[in-house]
Design a protein around this motif. Structure first.
Motif, short mmCIF file in Angstrom:
data_model
loop_
_atom_site.label_atom_id
_atom_site.label_comp_id
_atom_site.label_asym_id
_atom_site.label_seq_id
_atom_site.Cartn_x
_atom_site.Cartn_y
_atom_site.Cartn_z
N HIS A 215 0.52 -1.32 -0.19
CA HIS A 215 0.14 0.02 0.21
C HIS A 215 0.68 1.33 -0.12
CE1 HIS A 215 -4.40 -0.90 0.31
NE2 HIS A 215 -3.75 -2.49 1.30
N TRP A 216 1.83 1.37 0.67
CA TRP A 216 2.29 2.34 1.03
C TRP A 216 3.44 2.83 -0.95
CZ3 TRP A 216 4.72 2.03 6.94
CH2 TRP A 216 3.84 1.72 7.59
N SER A 217 4.14 1.53 -1.08
CA SER A 217 4.57 2.33 -2.21
C SER A 217 3.68 2.82 -2.77
CB SER A 217 5.23 0.10 -2.20
OG SER A 217 6.28 0.38 -1.54
N LEU A 218 2.89 1.45 -3.54
CA LEU A 218 1.91 2.38 -3.90
C LEU A 218 1.59 3.69 -4.15
CD1 LEU A 218 -0.06 -0.98 -4.36
CD2 LEU A 218 0.95 0.07 -6.71
N HIS A 223 7.62 0.90 -6.20
CA HIS A 223 7.93 -0.53 -6.38
C HIS A 223 7.11 -1.33 -5.48
CE1 HIS A 223 7.94 1.68 -10.74
NE2 HIS A 223 9.44 1.73 -9.68
N CYS A 224 6.94 -2.67 -5.58
CA CYS A 224 6.44 -3.31 -4.54
C CYS A 224 6.94 -4.84 -4.85
CB CYS A 224 4.83 -3.69 -4.96
SG CYS A 224 3.56 -2.43 -4.85
N ARG A 249 -2.79 -10.40 -5.61
CA ARG A 249 -3.14 -9.19 -5.17
C ARG A 249 -2.62 -7.76 -5.22
NH1 ARG A 249 -2.29 -9.87 1.01
NH2 ARG A 249 -0.12 -10.36 0.89
N VAL A 250 -0.92 -7.75 -5.39
CA VAL A 250 -0.62 -6.24 -5.39
C VAL A 250 -1.30 -5.55 -7.08
CG1 VAL A 250 1.57 -4.53 -6.56
CG2 VAL A 250 1.09 -6.91 -4.71
N VAL A 251 -1.74 -6.66 -7.59
CA VAL A 251 -2.03 -5.90 -9.28
C VAL A 251 -3.24 -5.73 -8.58
CG1 VAL A 251 -3.33 -7.05 -11.57
CG2 VAL A 251 -1.08 -7.66 -10.85
N ASP A 252 -4.29 -6.01 -8.37
CA ASP A 252 -5.80 -5.56 -8.01
C ASP A 252 -5.47 -3.94 -6.56
OD1 ASP A 252 -6.75 -8.21 -8.75
OD2 ASP A 252 -7.10 -8.91 -7.00
N LEU A 253 -4.37 -4.00 -6.27
CA LEU A 253 -4.82 -3.05 -4.70
C LEU A 253 -3.88 -1.75 -5.83
CD1 LEU A 253 -1.96 -4.11 -2.11
CD2 LEU A 253 -4.31 -3.10 -2.78
N CYS A 254 -3.48 -1.89 -7.14
CA CYS A 254 -2.68 -0.77 -8.29
C CYS A 254 -3.30 0.26 -9.23
CB CYS A 254 -2.26 -1.45 -9.38
SG CYS A 254 -0.46 -2.34 -9.54
#
Length: 277
Positions: A215-218, A223-224, A249-254
């Protein structure tokens, strides 16, 4: 146009076992298959360790070579980053795989306390690893476990001892090292931007805090990193079924942060790496 996010998948590491999560890939074939799934889910950088037949970590160049061959075949263009971490070997043994000429390799620029020991990165070893990375045209990913490692990496880059522009990974949540703390994280980011304006960075959180750093990086434009090396669960009660599930999960957060997963071409450009052969 939304800003692309490079998703790193740390596929196995040195510590997680199938007792922790049956999805942890141990053999070369398992690692290749797991990475291919993660690549298809949106990861464009694979952070790699290898294991012996008994599952314990090793720096064996032959095993790294077989892993690289499989990844290049099944994950075309994916950035391959090999670990020189201290759990897999001692001294210069840790850089024995560098002649394989991966795209990238990890480089810790100082020592730090780990849960049960000191992660020892003596200045002469750091210098030797960095020199070999220059010799083999390998871009380091600086593993920053505290502030001093950021300053050291900038000093080395300015002296031509690290191939630039810098790429730094802020690691938070390792027991006895830097805890997960938002003001500290923001200070890391602002310090790196001040000292090396052209640097790129990734946030890596351990265990339950993997998602926090995602979350913080996005949010802050970095980058994650995700993957079973750092975290074997989706939540407190649910084991992650695969590396691909953590990548997804990261893809969905983007989208939540106006971001999107970087393509292979974009990831290589962002890290100033040559196009895939």
């Amino acid at each position: 146009m939304t800003a692309p996010c490079i998703i790193t998948v740390a596929i196995t590491g040195s510590l997680p076992t199938k007792a922790d999560n049956p999805a942890v890939p141990i053999t070369i074939d398992e690692q290749v298959e797991s990475t291919q799934e993660a690549f298809e889910a949106g990861a464009t950088l694979a952070h790699c360790h290898v294991r012996k037949d008994d599952g314990t970590p090793t720096s064996d160049p032959e095993r790294f070579g077989r892993l690289m061959e499989g990844l290049r075949k099944h994950c075309p263009g994916m950035i391959i980053q090999l670990s020189t971490g201290g759990r897999s070997g001692a001294g210069r043994e840790r850089g024995g795989m560098l002649p394989l000429k991966p795209d990238m390799a990890s480089l810790a620029t100082g020592s730090v306390n780990f849960p049960t020991r000191v992660y020892d990165n003596a200045p002469d070893l750091v210098s030797w690893l960095a020199e070999d990375m220059i010799n083999y045209n390998i871009k380091p990913e600086v593993e920053a476990f505290d502030l001093s490692m950021i300053f050291k990496s900038v000093e080395m880059a300015q002296a031509g001892r690290i191939q630039g522009p810098l790429h730094v990974q802020f690691v938070m949540g390792v027991k006895n090292a830097m805890p997960v703390d938002r003001p500290t994280f923001e200070f890391y980011v602002s310090t790196l931007k001040r000292l090396a304006p052209d640097a790129t960075w990734t946030g890596a959180g351990i265990g339950k805090d993997q998602i926090t750093l995602n979350h913080w990086s996005l949010e802050l434009g970095g980058h994650c990193r995700t993957g079973l090396e750092d975290n074997v669960r989706l939540d407190r009660h649910t084991l992650a079924p695969s590396n691909a599930a953590l990548v997804q999960r990261v893809v969905d957060l983007c989208e939540q942060y106006g971001r999107r997963p970087a393509s292979v071409t974009e990831a290589r450009s962002l890290l100033s790496l040559p196009a895939a052969a």
